[in-house]
Design a protein around this motif. Structure first.
Motif, mmCIF file in Angstrom:
data_model
loop_
_atom_site.group_PDB
_atom_site.id
_atom_site.type_symbol
_atom_site.label_atom_id
_atom_site.label_comp_id
_atom_site.label_asym_id
_atom_site.label_seq_id
_atom_site.Cartn_x
_atom_site.Cartn_y
_atom_site.Cartn_z
ATOM 1 N N ALA A 363 0.845 -1.196 0.000
ATOM 2 C CA ALA A 363 0.000 0.000 0.000
ATOM 3 C C ALA A 363 0.881 1.246 0.000
ATOM 4 C CB ALA A 363 -0.919 0.009 1.212
ATOM 5 N N HIS A 366 3.603 3.127 -6.064
ATOM 6 C CA HIS A 366 3.022 3.786 -7.238
ATOM 7 C C HIS A 366 3.809 3.460 -8.489
ATOM 8 C CE1 HIS A 366 6.166 6.856 -8.027
ATOM 9 N NE2 HIS A 366 6.425 6.684 -6.735
ATOM 10 N N GLU A 396 -6.978 -3.734 -5.596
ATOM 11 C CA GLU A 396 -7.254 -2.501 -4.864
ATOM 12 C C GLU A 396 -6.222 -1.438 -5.217
ATOM 13 O OE1 GLU A 396 -8.891 -2.791 -0.830
ATOM 14 O OE2 GLU A 396 -8.312 -4.910 -0.903
ATOM 15 N N GLN A 398 -5.924 2.670 -7.443
ATOM 16 C CA GLN A 398 -6.628 3.808 -8.023
ATOM 17 C C GLN A 398 -5.716 4.544 -8.979
ATOM 18 O OE1 GLN A 398 -7.552 5.752 -4.280
ATOM 19 N NE2 GLN A 398 -6.088 7.411 -4.693
ATOM 20 N N ILE A 447 -3.485 0.812 -3.112
ATOM 21 C CA ILE A 447 -4.128 1.265 -1.876
ATOM 22 C C ILE A 447 -4.289 0.147 -0.853
ATOM 23 C CG2 ILE A 447 -5.301 3.207 -2.942
ATOM 24 C CD1 ILE A 447 -7.805 1.586 -3.197
#
Length: 464
Positions: A363, A366, A396, A398, A447
């Protein structure tokens, strides 16, 4: 056009100062005003004569609202479903009547629910106002909606209401504006009341209210698109955000503004069609010009008809799924994912069949595409996981769009959410105003830590 309404208000105020016109008139819109309100209007007229240069339209309208009885007789009934127990982000409002060419309401509802994901549907409620008094039509629509949309009704995502004719103004001796025939004036006058009663019911169920028509096709992911824009405009003043160029379609309001808009529509229901009247309402809440986003999120399905006459009504800014190839302008790629030894980072952005593999992710990790030259991005597609084995999806995650005001080399200083991955993928249009900023970064953000490594097959961009 926008000065027309205030000329009308001035004339109305002057008229009401004469006692003859304070008398009850059952065919006049002002029959909904109490005696005290009419006295107040007469007082406004005297005030305007004494201090004509100091009159404020918003203050005049606020005074007209004091002790108002306009909503006293409204008694909308719930036909299907129930209001939500907790406040939602968005209420989507649809008002529907019979049309000579047949109803498209069921197709509109089908498009609306199919264009939204299960996670998006948790954040909105659809309120349909069946505004035609024909009992046969009402019974048929209730039956069809109850059968076709049973799951959404049970999930608390769809409510259907009706307002009895006793709540409506009488539509006799209506004013003739813009050389309209009496049938047109009656149609648009009732339509404004239909909209007002729908908005009145929707006032307390969400933070925002979106008005669409009963014959539109919805763009996929339109709820996330709107939520993204609302987030980006959270600290800016606005009264209406437009997600379609046509009429009253795709107009977003704060629900706190609905009571004022409801009374505005009822007070001036004879004056002009809704879209023209709305442009005058902008002035009340100090919004000088419409705030329009492109591309449009809603497209009329076919032809508009009135009295059996048909004409094409299409929003040229509505974009179907773009079949053309992505452009992927020159860019650099950066990541803090743990890259497998045999994997090449640039493959995530290449237009060939190669892919990028990260052996693990956490988490906050990127993968960011930084364009060499900021561009107007119209669509973003992100594909993760193996399309052959169906593994290594990023479940999960975005996608965010980045903008840069400080000339950073490897990053951007301002990101907004474009959307969440659904089954490891995202495919969304990018909305912008005419003066919208150019995108410099596209960031895929993890995420929640996935159970295994992830494959990023493609990050595809379409630019204008």
């Amino acid at each position: 056009m926008k000065d027309f309404l205030w000329i009308f208000i001035t004339a109305t105020v002057m008229m009401f100062s004469i006692l003859f016109f304070i008398r009850e008139n059952p065919f006049d819109t002002t029959s909904f005003l109490s005696f005290e309100e009419r006295e107040m209007v007469a007082w406004q007229r005297a005030r305007m004569q004494i201090h004509p240069g100091r009159t404020n339209p918003l203050e005049t309208f606020k005074n007209m609202q004091k002790n108002s009885e306009l909503l006293k007789n409204i008694n909308s009934h719930i036909l299907i479903g129930a209001p939500p127990m907790k406040k939602k982000l968005l209420t989507i409002g649809i008002s529907s009547v019979q049309h000579p060419h047949g109803s498209s309401l069921l197709d509109t509802l089908q498009s609306l629910f199919f264009a939204s994901s299960s996670s998006e549907r948790k954040h909105f409620i659809v309120v349909v106002h069946l505004a035609d008094p024909d009992p046969k039509w009402l019974g048929q629509m209730i039956s069809n909606i109850s059968t076709l949309f049973k799951l959404y009704i049970q999930a608390g995502q769809l409510v259907v209401i009706n307002t009895p004719l006793t709540s409506y103004l009488l539509l006799n001796n209506l004013k003739k504006n813009f050389n309209d025939i009496p049938a047109h004036v009656a149609f648009y006058s009732k339509q404004k009341m239909d909209y007002a009663f729908l908005m009145n019911f929707a006032t307390n169920h969400s933070d925002y209210f979106l008005m669409i028509a009963d014959d539109v096709k919805c763009a996929p992911g339109f709820v996330t698109q709107i939520a993204t824009i609302v987030s980006a405009w959270e600290n800016r003043l606005w009264m209406t955000l437009n997600f379609s160029q046509l009429g009253f379609i795709g107009k977003l309001f704060h629900t706190r503004d609905l009571p004022r808009l409801v009374q505005f529509l009822l007070l001036f229901c004879q004056e002009m069609p809704c879209d023209y009247l709305l442009s005058n309402f902008y002035d009340l809440l100090i919004q000088q010009t419409p705030i329009q986003f492109f591309p449009s999120l809603f497209q009329p399905m076919g032809n508009y008809s009135f009295e059996g006459k048909f004409k094409s009504l299409k929003d040229k800014e509505f974009e179907e799924n773009d079949p053309s190839s992505p452009s992927n302008p020159a860019a650099s790629i950066y990541t803090n994912l743990k890259v497998a030894n045999i994997s090449v980072l640039v493959n995530a952005y290449s237009l060939d069949k190669n892919f990028f593999y990260a052996k693990s992710a956490e988490a906050g990790n990127h993968l960011t595409v930084v364009l060499d030259v900021p561009a107007r991005v119209s669509r973003v597609q992100v594909l993760t996981g193996s399309h052959l084995k169906g593994k290594n999806h990023l479940e999960e995650g975005q996608v965010e769009l980045g903008y840069d005001a400080t000339n950073r080399v490897h990053d951007c200083d301002d990101y907004i959410l474009l959307g969440l991955l659904e089954n490891g993928t995202l495919n969304k249009q990018v909305l912008s105003t005419e003066s919208g900023k150019k995108v410099k970064c596209v960031r895929l953000l993890v995420i929640a830590t996935p159970p295994s490594g992830i494959i990023v097959r493609h990050i595809n961009l379409w630019t204008k």
